[in-house]
Motif scaffolding. Structure first.
Motif, PDB file in Angstrom:
ATOM      1  N   ALA A 156       3.590 -13.245 -24.070  1.00 40.35           N
ATOM      2  CA  ALA A 156       3.979 -14.009 -25.259  1.00 40.35           C
ATOM      3  C   ALA A 156       4.136 -13.090 -26.464  1.00 40.35           C
ATOM      4  N   ARG A 157       3.211 -12.146 -26.600  1.00 39.14           N
ATOM      5  CA  ARG A 157       3.295 -11.200 -27.721  1.00 39.14           C
ATOM      6  C   ARG A 157       4.533 -10.324 -27.587  1.00 39.14           C
ATOM      7  N   GLN A 158       4.818  -9.833 -26.389  1.00 41.46           N
ATOM      8  CA  GLN A 158       5.979  -8.967 -26.204  1.00 41.46           C
ATOM      9  C   GLN A 158       7.285  -9.729 -26.436  1.00 41.46           C
ATOM     10  N   ASN A 163      11.963 -10.991 -29.897  1.00 39.94           N
ATOM     11  CA  ASN A 163      12.742 -11.939 -30.689  1.00 39.94           C
ATOM     12  C   ASN A 163      12.704 -11.590 -32.170  1.00 39.94           C
ATOM     13  N   GLY A 164      11.528 -11.222 -32.658  1.00 42.42           N
ATOM     14  CA  GLY A 164      11.372 -10.931 -34.072  1.00 42.42           C
ATOM     15  C   GLY A 164      12.136  -9.714 -34.530  1.00 42.42           C
ATOM     16  N   ALA A 165      12.349  -8.760 -33.623  1.00 45.39           N
ATOM     17  CA  ALA A 165      13.053  -7.537 -34.001  1.00 45.39           C
ATOM     18  C   ALA A 165      14.459  -7.832 -34.501  1.00 45.39           C
ATOM     19  N   PHE A 166      15.088  -8.875 -33.960  1.00 41.23           N
ATOM     20  CA  PHE A 166      16.457  -9.194 -34.360  1.00 41.23           C
ATOM     21  C   PHE A 166      16.499  -9.991 -35.661  1.00 41.23           C
ATOM     22  N   LEU A 167      15.326 -10.312 -36.188  1.00 38.50           N
ATOM     23  CA  LEU A 167      15.260 -10.962 -37.493  1.00 38.50           C
ATOM     24  C   LEU A 167      15.048  -9.963 -38.625  1.00 38.50           C
ATOM     25  N   ILE A 168      14.387  -8.834 -38.303  1.00 41.53           N
ATOM     26  CA  ILE A 168      14.031  -7.909 -39.382  1.00 41.53           C
ATOM     27  C   ILE A 168      14.462  -6.464 -39.139  1.00 41.53           C
ATOM     28  N   GLU A 169      14.711  -6.079 -37.872  1.00 44.08           N
ATOM     29  CA  GLU A 169      14.972  -4.669 -37.592  1.00 44.08           C
ATOM     30  C   GLU A 169      16.371  -4.406 -37.037  1.00 44.08           C
ATOM     31  N   SER A 170      16.841  -5.287 -36.163  1.00 42.93           N
ATOM     32  CA  SER A 170      18.104  -5.052 -35.461  1.00 42.93           C
ATOM     33  C   SER A 170      19.133  -6.108 -35.845  1.00 42.93           C
ATOM     34  N   ASP A 171      20.397  -5.713 -35.798  1.00 42.81           N
ATOM     35  CA  ASP A 171      21.469  -6.665 -36.076  1.00 42.81           C
ATOM     36  C   ASP A 171      21.621  -7.618 -34.895  1.00 42.81           C
ATOM     37  N   LEU A 172      21.886  -8.869 -35.209  1.00 39.47           N
ATOM     38  CA  LEU A 172      22.100  -9.871 -34.167  1.00 39.47           C
ATOM     39  C   LEU A 172      23.443  -9.596 -33.494  1.00 39.47           C
ATOM     40  N   PRO A 173      23.473  -9.489 -32.149  1.00 40.66           N
ATOM     41  CA  PRO A 173      24.755  -9.243 -31.468  1.00 40.66           C
ATOM     42  C   PRO A 173      25.776 -10.324 -31.806  1.00 40.66           C
ATOM     43  N   SER A 174      27.031  -9.938 -31.828  1.00 40.57           N
ATOM     44  CA  SER A 174      28.090 -10.872 -32.210  1.00 40.57           C
ATOM     45  C   SER A 174      29.043 -11.181 -31.059  1.00 40.57           C
ATOM     46  N   GLN A 239      18.495 -17.308 -37.034  1.00 41.00           N
ATOM     47  CA  GLN A 239      18.850 -17.227 -35.616  1.00 41.00           C
ATOM     48  C   GLN A 239      18.499 -15.841 -35.076  1.00 41.00           C
ATOM     49  N   THR A 240      18.094 -15.807 -33.795  1.00 41.37           N
ATOM     50  CA  THR A 240      17.733 -14.532 -33.203  1.00 41.37           C
ATOM     51  C   THR A 240      18.301 -14.435 -31.792  1.00 41.37           C
ATOM     52  N   PHE A 241      18.078 -13.305 -31.143  1.00 39.39           N
ATOM     53  CA  PHE A 241      18.570 -13.014 -29.800  1.00 39.39           C
ATOM     54  C   PHE A 241      17.411 -13.206 -28.838  1.00 39.39           C
ATOM     55  N   LEU A 242      17.586 -14.043 -27.814  1.00 34.96           N
ATOM     56  CA  LEU A 242      16.474 -14.292 -26.908  1.00 34.96           C
ATOM     57  C   LEU A 242      16.950 -14.529 -25.491  1.00 34.96           C
ATOM     58  N   HIS A 243      15.997 -14.564 -24.586  1.00 32.19           N
ATOM     59  CA  HIS A 243      16.276 -14.644 -23.147  1.00 32.19           C
ATOM     60  C   HIS A 243      16.656 -16.049 -22.724  1.00 32.19           C
TER      61      HIS A 243
END
Length: 252
Positions: A156-158, A163-174, A239-243
């Motif tokens: 759950a933590r991983q 998911n959180g990385a795409f909110l603050i660190e990485s650009d959301l794929p387009s 919005q974020t990137f998730l599995h």
């Protein structure tokens, strides 16, 4: 010749995979340009959706031996077959058949944020225009069948970090083939609407009531009536990137 598998209902032909087809993939697995396959076999393993809403999804394990500089080496591979029997494709549909293929071909899954990683991807085998096979590294799950509470917490933590990385660190794929508005589309799907209609029509029948405790059935119908309140609230959130399918069998 491989051991034959009784998969006669499959809308593709596994016999199209021979030594010549496998050689390029096995050479990647063994990291040898001279590896020569001496024998192989395959079997179907648990996983994939089977056939659901025009989508094909089945998983096979290929194993065998290959000669590398006069030494016999064991090798194993996973083949995930994905496809569709639908005449129309919607790349944004929650069950778009080609999404996983495009995701791995993009190369963007190699360096995911956080501690999540994916199996090595060795390429695509084309059965037909709308049925493809993806070659993957064969990974044995070392965890017991039943996860401990600590293992659930770790995963759950991983997932949260990913998911959180795409909110603050990485650009959301387009990419245009990403699933957008997944929950809204599932709620508005004809199949889901049909289930709710069945519930309404059989609401007072004993066979239906036995599945609910107290006033749960009424609560479900009220939630359905209020769906736009919750869906609109979700649309306003970041919005974020998730599995979207991160359950035990899909995580090793």
């Amino acid at each position: 010749m491989p051991d034959q598998l009784d998969d006669t209902n499959a809308p593709y032909d596994l016999s199209s995979i021979d030594k010549t087809t496998l050689t390029a993939v096995v050479r990647q697995v063994l990291n040898s340009e001279s590896a020569a396959i001496s024998n192989f076999k395959y079997d179907r393993v648990h996983g994939g959706m089977g056939e659901k809403e025009d989508v094909i999804s089945r998983i096979y394990r290929f194993t065998g031996k290959a000669n590398v500089q006069n030494v016999e080496n064991n090798w194993s591979l996973i083949l995930k077959v994905v496809g569709t029997i639908a005449t129309q494709d919607d790349p944004t549909h929650p069950l778009y058949w080609k999404r996983e293929v495009l995701a791995f071909q993009s190369g963007q899954l190699v360096n995911l944020p956080g501690k999540l990683t994916v199996p090595s991807f060795f390429g695509v085998h084309t059965f037909s225009e709308k049925v493809l096979g993806m070659w993957f590294e064969h990974i044995d799950d070392k965890v017991e069948t039943h996860w401990t509470l600590e293992q659930f917490a770790m995963v759950a933590r991983q997932l949260g970090q990913f998911n959180g990385a795409f909110l603050i660190e990485s650009d959301l794929p387009s990419w245009g083939w990403l699933s957008q508005g997944w929950l809204r589309k599932k709620v508005e799907d004809n199949y889901t609407v049909g289930l709710i209609d069945q519930l309404r029509q059989s609401f007072d029948q004993p066979a239906t009531q036995q599945w609910f405790i107290g006033d749960d059935a009424n609560h479900i119908l009220q939630l359905w009536e209020d769906q736009q309140i919750f869906l609109n609230a979700l649309d306003r959130l970041p919005q974020t990137f998730l599995h979207h399918d991160a359950f035990v069998r899909n995580l090793l």
